[in-house]
Design a protein around this motif. Sequence first.
Motif, short mmCIF file in Angstrom:
data_model
loop_
_atom_site.label_atom_id
_atom_site.label_comp_id
_atom_site.label_asym_id
_atom_site.label_seq_id
_atom_site.Cartn_x
_atom_site.Cartn_y
_atom_site.Cartn_z
N LYS A 166 0.79 4.52 -2.85
CA LYS A 166 0.35 5.86 -2.45
C LYS A 166 1.15 6.97 -3.14
N GLU A 193 1.95 9.76 -5.58
CA GLU A 193 1.08 10.64 -6.37
C GLU A 193 1.35 10.52 -7.86
N ASP A 249 -7.31 6.69 -5.39
CA ASP A 249 -7.25 6.63 -3.93
C ASP A 249 -8.18 5.54 -3.40
N TRP A 287 -6.43 1.86 -3.99
CA TRP A 287 -5.45 1.37 -3.02
C TRP A 287 -6.00 1.37 -1.59
N ALA A 288 -7.03 2.23 -1.34
CA ALA A 288 -7.67 2.18 -0.01
C ALA A 288 -8.44 0.88 0.16
N VAL A 296 0.83 -1.20 0.00
CA VAL A 296 0.00 0.00 0.00
C VAL A 296 0.87 1.25 0.00
N HIS A 297 1.98 1.21 0.72
CA HIS A 297 2.89 2.37 0.75
C HIS A 297 3.42 2.68 -0.65
#
Length: 788
Positions: A328, A330, A387, A390-391, A324-325
């Motif tokens: 994230k 951009e 967003d 991945w959330a 997940v990191h």
Amino acid sequence: MHRALDACTALFSSPGDNTGQTRLFRFSSFSIRDLLKSKTPECNCLQLRPVDGISEAGELNVSTVQMEAEIDKKNTENKALCDCIHGSLHDKEHSPLMRAVLCGSVCKVYRFPAEDQRWLLVREQMSETPLSFSLPRQLLGMLSLEYSSRAQEVMALHGLSAHMEELRCDIISRCDHMTRCYQETLQQLETLSAVSNFKASSSKSERHLQFVPTNLHTQRMEVTSRDSAGVWYDVTTFGAPAEHHQGFKQGGLRRLMSKVNTNTCASYSLEERSRARVLLQNVSRLQPLVFGLAEELLSRSLEPCAALLQPVLDDLTSQMEEFVHCLKDELVKEALVAEHKQTAARCIYTCNGNLSSDSSANQESRASDGQLDVSRPKEEYDEDQWDTVWANVGKSLNCIIAMVDRLKAKQQSPKPSAPPDTSPHNSSNEPSSPSSLVSWQEQLLPLVVTLRDCVREAVSKANAAMTYVLLRGAAADTVEQGSETLVQRRHAVFSQAITAVTNTFVLKLYNGLEDADFLQQLHTVGILAQFEGLLSTFGDELGMLEDMEMAVADLKKVAFVLIEGKSDQSEDLLPTLTGTWDSLVVNVPLPPENFSPLPQELREGRLIQLQPVFFNIGINQQQTLAERFGDSSLQEILNQESCERLRAYCNQLQDKLPHMANSETLPQLLSGLESCVEAKRRKNVEVLWLAATVCRKVNGLRLTSCKSAKDRTAMSVTLEQCVLLKEKHGLDSQHFSAALDTMRREGCRLENVQKNIGCRKFAFSGVQLLAFPKHYKPPDGTYGHAQT
């Protein structure tokens, strides 16, 4: 090197000439050293030769006639001067550092009168350099490898849309073509460099030599007097970096690149492309680990034992957090939005721009019925969608963790008592019902399936986004740079420029190794490189000027770094190139004994930034036409921009190293230079003089060019040498013109002409010289050949 002491010229006044001026029409050469060491007052009888060198013109007896009271004093002075320059020849020029970058030297020695009845011993030296072929070969090899690597990277990309696949094919085709061309040129240069370090002006249009600078030489002058040891002044001369093989019918790089269509697609920096590569690698590494741990979790859930599930769940949580990191970043969101916009725009163009009239009418009819809308792009991509993707990955993991926690809680809670079973078939050692075992796996299975689906979606979008970044970056470096010939032109002229400036930097460094202020300047503010151009803004030379402008501008991406050489052998001291086309580093090796005393910053690899400026003033008859009937705006723009960059560099030097820029004359020189540029006077060569003076004030690099660096360049460097003798060493003003004529008549630059075209005449005609500024005209008898 014996020629270094063979430049004493006999001067005679023409009979009946009452003008008081000295005219040189007959000459003879002899060794000053032999004359001063001779025990007899007269040397052997020498034959006088006329300027044309066709027939003899009498005899000359040379003697050392002096006033008796001053004989001992002057003999001592003369011998000291000769011993000094003789030692310089054998000690300085034969050092490992100099041998690494200088070869094929031609030397001339002059003895000029100075003020206060002193004498100046001047040694003029013109040298070739092995870098003429060494650096172009390295650049070709680096570019070949860069194109080859780019093609391999693009070939490895997958999952592309149709139009992106078309772009990938174009990139691969371009890279393959450039790689083949550069490898072929590299092979030819490797063959030629084994026998030569020099590209003559007559070869400037040969295709296989387009990366090699034309007529590249280092022009050096050493001045020795009884009051000071040898002082060196260096200027690098080379033909203007231009692509003569392709010609200039369509202009130079400035005009040609202005015709290249500017792509409106997103562009990505080198740092962003590097992040994209890392993200792709991390995602491809983490996805199988996540899937493997998810399968293991299901496998262990067959047994209702929390102790078996927890270690696997902990590993899965750790890997998912890293996954997940990565997502994230951009850059992924930005690339998805850019890719969506490009796809939508291409879809609209395909629908509206490439349909026949009947088909368009049919489409419009369907659109009016609500069946199809070709007038609007697809729905704008929602930036929050990524967003959410991945959330969802994190949420799916949280659901699994929560489920395991509930299962653990049920296992740990006390079970309600059950009525005794009186069935005769039941016994205390019969296994319990498997319903509880199946319940754990059944409850985890849908959550694990959801996790895998979320991970697949995230990986798919991340791969698509990062693939888009890499493909757009590859396209920006290849197909969007223009045609193959345009790109080759840019690379070729840059190769010529970087070879010349590297040679100049290395010599400047060698001469300043013991100057602590200079070394501090290098790693603090970088080094200035001042290019002087004598090209006209008319005809083909306008195209050459446009090529040279781009070549100098591209040098802003170049930096130098000092490294410790393996030994003091010449082959171990040659500069090498590393990096990429967009970020090039020149590694300059030094022998261990020279490297160890350097400041710590330089020993640790601090980059030395190059700050190039380019001033041009046309001086020939074509510039007269340009000023009266053409356009010289490009020259004005170049000089104005260079003034601003030069001022910025001096201000930076003042801010960071005020003790080096506290000269009261520097601000005055800068103001005078700016005033000269703004005045826009015709053939205002004072611009060049002031720019060169400022350059030397700040320890900069001096480079001078014209079309082929043999005629106009010769006038410029000899003038600069005499001006330095006058301003720095007190050359007698009454002998300034005679010294200038002597350097042009007997000096190294006439040897340069001979070397290039096989004739000892500057390529000027009397009519052409009428348009030249006063101090740029050669003496009579030294010009007239028509070849350029």
